[in-house]
Write an enzyme that holds these catalytic residues in place. Structure first.
Site, short mmCIF file in Angstrom:
data_model
loop_
_atom_site.label_atom_id
_atom_site.label_comp_id
_atom_site.label_asym_id
_atom_site.label_seq_id
_atom_site.Cartn_x
_atom_site.Cartn_y
_atom_site.Cartn_z
N GLU A 30 0.88 -1.17 0.00
CA GLU A 30 0.00 0.00 0.00
C GLU A 30 0.92 1.22 0.00
O GLU A 30 1.50 1.56 1.04
CB GLU A 30 -0.89 -0.01 1.26
CG GLU A 30 -1.87 -1.15 1.32
CD GLU A 30 -3.05 -0.97 0.38
OE1 GLU A 30 -3.20 0.12 -0.21
OE2 GLU A 30 -3.82 -1.92 0.23
N CYS A 73 -2.30 9.39 2.31
CA CYS A 73 -1.97 8.86 0.99
C CYS A 73 -3.07 9.19 -0.01
O CYS A 73 -2.83 9.23 -1.20
CB CYS A 73 -1.75 7.36 1.07
SG CYS A 73 -3.15 6.48 1.77
P1 NAD Z 1 8.41 4.91 4.64
O1 NAD Z 1 8.41 4.14 3.37
O2 NAD Z 1 9.51 5.84 4.89
O3 NAD Z 1 8.36 3.93 5.90
C1 NAD Z 1 7.32 3.00 6.07
C2 NAD Z 1 7.80 1.88 6.98
O4 NAD Z 1 8.82 1.15 6.33
C3 NAD Z 1 8.38 2.35 8.31
O5 NAD Z 1 7.92 1.50 9.32
C4 NAD Z 1 9.88 2.18 8.09
O6 NAD Z 1 10.61 1.97 9.27
C5 NAD Z 1 9.90 0.94 7.23
N1 NAD Z 1 11.11 0.75 6.43
C6 NAD Z 1 12.02 1.67 6.03
N2 NAD Z 1 12.98 1.07 5.27
C7 NAD Z 1 12.66 -0.23 5.19
C8 NAD Z 1 13.24 -1.35 4.53
N3 NAD Z 1 14.35 -1.24 3.79
N4 NAD Z 1 12.63 -2.56 4.65
C9 NAD Z 1 11.50 -2.68 5.36
N5 NAD Z 1 10.90 -1.66 6.01
C10 NAD Z 1 11.47 -0.45 5.92
O7 NAD Z 1 6.99 5.64 4.66
P2 NAD Z 1 6.47 6.72 5.71
O8 NAD Z 1 7.23 7.98 5.47
O9 NAD Z 1 6.45 6.12 7.07
O10 NAD Z 1 4.95 6.89 5.26
C11 NAD Z 1 4.53 7.81 4.31
C12 NAD Z 1 4.30 7.11 2.99
O11 NAD Z 1 3.36 6.06 3.14
C13 NAD Z 1 3.71 8.04 1.94
O12 NAD Z 1 4.31 7.78 0.71
C14 NAD Z 1 2.25 7.63 1.91
O13 NAD Z 1 1.58 7.94 0.72
C15 NAD Z 1 2.35 6.16 2.14
N6 NAD Z 1 1.10 5.64 2.63
C16 NAD Z 1 0.35 4.79 1.84
C17 NAD Z 1 -0.88 4.34 2.28
C18 NAD Z 1 -1.74 3.42 1.46
O14 NAD Z 1 -2.64 2.81 2.03
N7 NAD Z 1 -1.52 3.27 0.17
C19 NAD Z 1 -1.35 4.75 3.52
C20 NAD Z 1 -0.57 5.62 4.28
C21 NAD Z 1 0.65 6.04 3.84
#
Ligand code: NAD
Length: 550
Positions: free
Chosen positions: A281, A315
């Site tokens: 997502e 998002c």
């Molecule tokens: P992010 O990608 O920076 O981090 C998300 C999660 O991934 C965190 O828990 C982080 O610690 C973890 N992470 C980081 N590197 C990783 C790796 N190499 N392997 C596994 N996990 C790892 O995202 P964010 O800044 O926390 O959230 C914002 C983003 O999320 C925006 O792009 C937003 O659009 C998206 N988002 C999407 C939805 C949806 O349902 N489509 C909902 C909410 C947010």
């Protein structure tokens, strides 16, 4: 090894102490008491032997405390316990699982105020936003799957074609242990939705919350731990990207990742090494199309709410608006009027709170600078809220934008609303689809046929007509992205089956000594096969019957 972490949250008139007990590699228990009851008045204590992660209140910049930065070894130990928990949980009937999840919901309701305290302290969002978007949606999702999940997972008899002496079933089996990796913008609901769904489908869960909002993750873990009965059913591993990647590589049955496109691609690449399935997502750059016949008051109000609620860190936020040139000026005027009236603060009468994550403010500023350098005009807002500590950014509206600008191409994820003039609805649709993203989108028109036609034409997983964002609040409606916005769906029967694997079961009913196609093969088997094929598949009775002629 056991370390205690005490967090002091000054919230409204109540002073809460959150006591987290970090036992070995996982957080196993949290107790929440008022300081008056506990008499606790000690500084934060963190195990000095473990590296830790600080969590900050974005409204003030103050520290809320620390959580452990867990390692791959920690994750491996947690996985062992999760596998044991899975065996017991998978042995239960759907009704027994539902009873337990309803008990967790009861505890959620009892702790609602404290959960809202933790969510608002770590994200800066308003209490109302936390209540409606996070807690209530979680309760509704539990209700939806409690009512419909058993039917969605029931084995289904399928047609066996020629083999009428067989019985065929499609059955939905759990995947084992599910790894859930969640972001910071809706730290409760975006963790709870996959956690709840995975549990209804018979799996156990390891949750890795965002390092920006780890206490919300801890509070979720405690809901499941404190309800009792199923130890280790939902465990929480705190940490950043390294911990997340360790979870992806740990051997879980599936990863449900919610976050940015960039990290989502990394997760998928790491998961490919073990062929671990992924549900992704990811981000969005959600377009809004305003047709010439739209109700402009409603459309302007929807644009302002859709762009600025949760400070634009959704998002599914409205990230770009395309307005028919015939109504462009009055639409923009109404948007500016409503934006000017937005109240920013932390109180009950305010409309939006602070932003959550400092690097996200930098992105907002970079996108605005790039747009201005390429000719955009900022009509209102455009900067950090002056004289205020913490992560406060003004609601910002800009025009004279085009697709050469980052603000129309990349996810901004802040309180920013770029509005572009277009020739007509077709022009708007072309621009809306000129994006690598495809999460949510909206169409505003007085003509329902045009609304449905544009909805079908939009390259997005979700479309709202004369509305915005709300589709996620309907748990019966599958939610997810196309293009780079993701793979797979949460919500709806599809969402439940994402956490299952299909097993196909074929059973012989007659017990004949042998089947016609077993050895030794009859000499005329090939000829007979051609006849049967023609009889079944030729069109028209005469042509079918001609197949019987020698
Ligand atoms: P992010 O990608 O920076 O981090 C998300 C999660 O991934 C965190 O828990 C982080 O610690 C973890 N992470 C980081 N590197 C990783 C790796 N190499 N392997 C596994 N996990 C790892 O995202 P964010 O800044 O926390 O959230 C914002 C983003 O999320 C925006 O792009 C937003 O659009 C998206 N988002 C999407 C939805 C949806 O349902 N489509 C909902 C909410 C947010």
């Amino acid at each position: 090894m056991c370390a205690f972490l005490l967090l002091r949250l000054d919230l409204a008139d109540v002073e809460h102490w959150l006591q987290f007990s970090l036992s070995g590699s996982t957080i196993t228990r949290m107790t929440i008491t008022s300081s008056a009851q506990s008499g606790v008045d000690r500084p934060n204590q963190v195990d000095p032997l473990r590296p830790d992660i600080e969590t900050i209140d974005p409204r003030t910049g103050d520290s809320l405390g620390f959580v452990a930065d867990m390692t791959a070894d920690d994750v491996a130990r947690v996985l062992e316990r999760a596998q044991v928990a899975y065996q017991a949980w998978n042995g239960l009937s759907f009704a027994e699982r539902r009873t337990h999840i309803y008990a967790v919901r009861d505890l959620l309701l009892d702790r609602a105020e404290l959960l809202v305290d933790v969510i608002t302290a770590e994200t800066g969002k308003l209490r109302a936003e936390a209540v409606f978007a996070e807690l209530m949606t979680a309760c509704e999702t539990i209700q939806y799957y409690g009512k419909t999940g058993e039917r969605s997972l029931a084995p289904q008899k399928v047609d066996v074609g020629l083999m009428s002496h067989k019985r065929a079933l499609r059955s939905y089996e759990p995947l084992g242990v599910i790894g859930v990796i969640s972001p910071w913008n809706y730290p409760f609901i975006l963790a709870m939705t996959p956690v709840i769904t995975a549990l209804f489908a018979g799996n156990s869960v390891i949750l890795k919350p965002s390092e920006v909002t780890p206490l919300v993750g801890v509070a979720i873990g405690d809901l499941f731990a404190d309800v009792g009965g199923h130890p280790d059913l939902v465990q929480v591993v705190t940490g950043g990207g390294v911990t997340g990647e360790a979870l992806v590589r740990s051997g879980v049955g599936k990863i449900c990742f919610t976050g940015s496109v960039r990290t989502g691609k990394r997760v998928m690449a790491a998961a490919a090494e073990t062929l671990t399935p992924v549900l992704l997502e990811l981000g969005g750059k959600d377009p809004m199309i305003v047709c010439a016949d739209a109700d402009l008051d409603r459309a302007a109000a929807g644009a302002v709410w859709g762009a600025f609620q949760n400070s634009g860190q959704t998002c599914m936020s409205v990230e770009r608006v395309y307005v028919d040139k015939k109504v462009f000026d009055p639409f923009v005027e109404k948007v500016i009027e409503r934006t000017a009236a937005i109240r920013q603060g932390v109180g009950a009468g305010d409309d939006i709170g602070s932003m959550t994550f400092a690097p996200q403010l930098d992105i907002v500023e970079r996108h605005l600078a790039d747009a201005e350098a390429k000719g955009a005009t900022i009509l209102i807002g455009g900067g950090r809220v002056p004289d205020r500590r913490g992560l406060w950014f003004e609601p910002t509206v800009l025009v004279d934008v085009d697709h050469s600008m980052q603000i129309m191409q990349d996810e901004t994820f802040g309180p920013v609303l770029p509005i572009m003039k277009v020739d007509d609805a077709d022009h708007a649709l072309r621009l809306a689809n000129d994006s690598r993203y495809g999460l949510n989108s909206s169409v505003w028109t007085g003509d329902s046929a045009i609304g449905q036609a544009l909805a079908r034409g939009l390259e997005a997983g979700n479309v709202c007509v004369n509305d915005v964002i709300v589709s996620y609040a309907a748990p019966a409606l599958p939610f997810g992205g196309v293009k780079e916005s993701g793979i797979g769906r949460v919500h709806g029967p599809e969402g439940l089956r994402e956490f299952s694997q299909v097993k196909s079961i074929m059973t012989d009913r007659l017990g004949l000594r042998r089947e016609a196609w077993w050895f030794p093969l009859p000499k005329r088997l090939g000829t007979m096969g051609i006849r049967v094929m023609r009889l079944r598949h030729r069109r028209g009775l005469g042509r079918k019957l001609s197949a019987l002629k020698p």
